[in-house]
Design an enzyme around this catalytic site. Structure first.
Site, mmCIF file in Angstrom:
data_model
loop_
_atom_site.group_PDB
_atom_site.id
_atom_site.type_symbol
_atom_site.label_atom_id
_atom_site.label_comp_id
_atom_site.label_asym_id
_atom_site.label_seq_id
_atom_site.Cartn_x
_atom_site.Cartn_y
_atom_site.Cartn_z
ATOM 1 N N GLY A 1 109.783 14.267 45.229
ATOM 2 C CA GLY A 1 110.419 15.406 44.587
ATOM 3 C C GLY A 1 109.728 16.708 44.955
ATOM 4 N N ILE B 1 108.517 9.949 40.460
ATOM 5 C CA ILE B 1 109.031 10.514 41.714
ATOM 6 C C ILE B 1 108.231 10.000 42.909
ATOM 7 C CG2 ILE B 1 109.994 12.508 40.556
ATOM 8 C CD1 ILE B 1 107.643 14.180 41.524
ATOM 9 N N GLY B 2 107.593 8.853 42.695
ATOM 10 C CA GLY B 2 106.776 8.275 43.750
ATOM 11 C C GLY B 2 105.294 8.391 43.443
ATOM 12 N N GLY C 1 103.396 16.004 33.805
ATOM 13 C CA GLY C 1 104.087 14.781 33.409
ATOM 14 C C GLY C 1 103.244 13.832 32.587
ATOM 15 N N ARG D 1 89.887 12.511 33.189
ATOM 16 C CA ARG D 1 89.788 11.067 33.420
ATOM 17 C C ARG D 1 90.780 10.602 34.489
ATOM 18 N NH1 ARG D 1 89.742 8.173 28.251
ATOM 19 N NH2 ARG D 1 87.552 7.764 28.657
ATOM 20 N N ASN E 1 94.563 6.035 36.925
ATOM 21 C CA ASN E 1 94.671 4.978 37.922
ATOM 22 C C ASN E 1 94.074 5.527 39.222
ATOM 23 O OD1 ASN E 1 95.674 3.423 40.193
ATOM 24 N ND2 ASN E 1 97.047 2.416 38.737
ATOM 25 N N GLY F 1 96.494 16.882 34.872
ATOM 26 C CA GLY F 1 97.435 16.573 35.953
ATOM 27 C C GLY F 1 96.781 16.700 37.313
ATOM 28 N N GLU G 1 99.319 18.410 41.880
ATOM 29 C CA GLU G 1 99.457 19.621 42.689
ATOM 30 C C GLU G 1 98.148 20.204 43.185
ATOM 31 O OE1 GLU G 1 103.302 21.833 41.369
ATOM 32 O OE2 GLU G 1 102.682 20.546 39.739
HETATM 33 MO MO1 MOS Z 1 105.887 20.778 40.877
HETATM 34 S S1 MOS Z 1 106.275 22.013 42.489
HETATM 35 O O1 MOS Z 1 106.026 21.932 39.583
HETATM 36 O O2 MOS Z 1 107.302 19.774 40.783
#
Ligand code: MOS
Length: 696
Positions: free
Chosen positions: A238, A467-468, A510, A586, A589, A660, A663
């Site tokens: 994605g 999304i993978g 997420g 942390r 995985n 997260g 990114e």
């Molecule tokens: Mo990320 S570019 O906010 O899906």
């Protein structure tokens, strides 16, 4: 915040969805089994601006196997036309080349494509504005940049500080348009069934968030949320481009109203994706730094010019990371937009931070050279003990640890600070470093349901997306730890609006958002049903707001290292070694975390050396619209690449202690490579991608 105890978290089970994927039984959007499908092929505008005056569909309609043709003159009406990107086929205006102006529904994809090519379109052309330049007279300041950050900030007295600075840097950095290219193209199947109580609509979609798609699209079609079901159990990549529905989804739903109740299947071609699903805005970034001779920053200005579309504003937050990265008493940031007759830009992995930190971290390297200070030491000297923007303490800022750990692993101490010194035959060898950061955010509106079932397992339901990235596996690990059971006692369900609401897989939010909902539900389940529940026991719980977000600045940090070899005669650039050391809380995985991080770093290399969407200056469309001409890094481009992390659970971000990691891997990577190229050659590239001609 009380963290859940790690038992499954921190281990590396292989992907739970792996067997289904490698045996071809995990359905992607286009593969869901539906009865009597039809296939859709778009008709796109071939002018950049003007009007469609006529569409002759007679040849297309006559074709054997053509079911129906939609045009701007006869398409079904939308109930809401406020979104300039999603409003298609409602009038005959053309706003950019490639815009959707029609479609053919047919019995096979081949017939649909052939028929679409037979639609004859007549236009009234108007003069289009498609040229992105920093000196345009019509640049404007948006009201805010995404996500709700102020457009400009101004702290202290920048001009006085620059005038008084012992060392100054004033340079402009340029990044091109780039396009997301997930392996799975944007694809969907739309099923529109009329019932006694109104339409029932199902959309199988390749999306980063089923609930986001429903929330956005239901009002366009005058549907109540329960009338539109969106399903996406598996998504083949994605990176932001699937973070919101785009016009092709609208086209499929319009067509599904004309197909006599038959499902309509649409998979965009690679070429169509270069016009229809967003892209990374190009940027022109001026950075001014002022410092004393010891490299202590006194002034920082980061002024950005970027692109948007006339049909809808997208204002990327390019300079936002410069507001919090270093301790600078006098600082100014600004964003200005050029609104052109082009498609709407959108998210692409680390929107804002990726281009912004490229410019800012190359500028820091230039300052290090100007002050004759080691670039790691320069960053350490400017480390802020609290967030310069908000004054809040960091939930966990470990940038210096990342830099030091990376320096040790990369043997930074052996580096000769002078550029152009190391050679091997015709190759000039250099190393570079850059810092990395990405905000840790939680998205609102998440809920989860847990039920103890007759087979003594726990059904855990949330409309999250994989999304993978490995969501199927990592959420199972989180659920197991939250409930205090083994992972094989968890039965996870995600990717369906029939499940409790979930936020989009975007902004690296997420796992924090969905994991928090699952932990909240698990705690409520144990409170209500105890540790020995009876089958059928269940709870559905929404996650509450994290009170710590009001008291802490939450960001991940990292240090990126790269070694480059530049050929003295040809300018060819090789990158034999990359290392990233990250503080991401942390590791839930480690196997998948590493995969996300090195994937982002690989993309950083791609950004540094390869990726550029080249536009036709007359029409504004992308001419490098395939993977032969739009270059992305491949295996042969990557030497040794390694990602490490500090394993430092964050007690404030979420009950897992994680932040997260999707990114941050790309952020700073292009700067580290650029800085290494300068160290190798003594030449300072400031425009991406850095192709050999920049170095000759
Ligand atoms: Mo990320 S570019 O906010 O899906």
């Amino acid at each position: 915040m009380t963290l859940i105890e790690a038992a499954a978290m921190g281990t590396s089970p292989t992907r739970l969805d792996g067997p289904a994927k490698v045996t071809g039984t995990a359905p992607y959007a286009f593969e869901h089994q539906v009865d009597q499908p039809t296939y859709l092929h778009p008709v796109q505008a071939t002018i950049a601006r003007g009007r469609v005056s006529a569409m002759d569909v007679s040849a297309a309609t006559r074709l054997d196997g053509a079911v129906a043709v939609l045009t701007v003159f006869d398409a079904p009406k939308l109930a809401d036309t406020s979104d300039g990107e999603l409003t298609i086929l409602q009038d005959n205006d053309v706003h950019f080349r490639g815009q959707l102006i029609g479609a053919v529904i047919a019995e096979t994809p081949e017939i649909a494509r052939h028929a679409a090519s037979l639609v004859e379109v007549t236009y009234q052309r108007q003069q289009a504005e498609v040229e992105f330049r920093g000196d345009r007279a019509d640049l404007y300041a948006p009201e805010e940049v995404s996500s709700s950050f102020p457009t400009d900030t101004d702290v202290g007295d920048l001009d006085a500080a620059l005038a008084a600075a012992e060392v100054t840097i004033d340079q402009t950095y340029i990044t091109p348009i780039e396009h997301n290219n997930p392996l799975e193209p944007h694809a969907c199947i739309a099923v529109w069934q009329e019932g006694d109580d109104g339409p029932r609509v199902t959309l199988y979609d390749s999306t980063q968030g089923v609930h986001t798609v429903r929330t956005t699209l239901a009002p366009l079609f005058g549907l109540e949320p329960h009338q539109l079901r969106v399903i996406a159990p598996h998504v083949g990549g994605g990176f932001g481009a699937k973070g919101a529905p785009h016009a092709h989804n609208v086209l499929a739903l319009l067509a599904a109203q004309r197909s006599g109740g038959r499902p309509v299947k649409l998979a965009l071609t690679r070429q169509q994706m270069f016009a229809l699903v967003g892209y990374r805005t190009p940027t022109i970034q001026r950075i001014r730094l002022g410092a004393d001779r010891n490299g202590k920053l006194t002034a920082l200005a980061h002024d950005v010019i970027e692109q948007t579309s006339r049909i809808k504003e997208f204002a990327e937050q390019t300079a936002v990371s410069s507001r919090m990265m270093y301790r600078v008493p006098n600082r100014r940031t600004s964003h200005r937009l050029a609104a052109l007759d082009v498609p709407v830009p959108f998210w692409m992995r680390a929107p804002g931070e990726a281009p912004g930190m490229f410019a800012a971290e190359v500028a820091m390297d230039e300052l290090a050279v100007a002050c004759a200070i080691d670039p790691i030491e320069l960053r350490i000297r400017n480390e802020p003990d609290a967030d310069p923007e908000s004054g809040q303490p960091w939930s966990g800022r470990h940038l210096i640890e990342c830099l030091r750990r990376g320096a040790a692993e990369f043997d930074w101490a052996a580096r000769d600070p002078a550029p152009g010194v190391r050679r091997s035959g015709e190759w000039l060898i250099g190393t570079g470093v850059a810092a990395s950061t990405y905000p840790a955010t939680e998205s609102p509106g998440n809920a989860a349901r847990i039920e103890f079932t007759a087979d003594h397992s726990y059904l855990v339901q949330i409309g999250a997306a994989d999304i993978g990235t490995g969501t199927w596996t990592s959420l199972t690990q989180i659920a197991a730890d939250a409930l205090g059971c083994a992972t094989d006692a968890i039965r996870l369900e995600i990717g369906d609006t029939d499940l409790p609401a979930a936020s989009v897989a975007g902004g690296s939010s997420g796992i924090t958002s969905w994991g928090t909902a699952i932990v909240t539900a698990a705690r409520a389940f144990r409170d209500k049903h105890g540790i020995a529940p009876t089958p059928g026991a269940d709870v559905t719980v929404e996650s509450a707001e994290n009170p710590d977000t009001d008291h802490f600045a939450m960001h991940s940090f990292g240090a990126q290292f790269a070694e480059t070899w530049v050929n003295r005669d040809t300018g060819e650039i090789r990158v034999p070694r990359m290392l990233g050391v990250f503080s991401i809380g942390r590791a839930i995985n480690p196997r998948m975390l590493r995969s996300q991080l090195i994937g982002g770093m690989t993309w950083g290399l791609s950004m540094a050396l390869h990726e550029e969407s080249v536009r036709d200056p007359r029409y504004g469309h992308v001419v490098t619209q395939d993977l032969a001409t739009y270059h992305v890094s491949s295996h042969a481009d990557i030497g040794t690449i390694e990602a490490l992390w500090l394993d430092d659970p964050d007690p404030h971000t979420n009950p897992m202690g994680s932040r997260g990691a999707g990114e941050i891997g790309i952020v700073g990577a292009a700067a580290a490579i650029t800085n290494a190229i300068h160290h190798a050659t003594g030449t300072r590239p400031r425009t991406l991608p850095i192709t050999p001609d920049h170095l000759l």
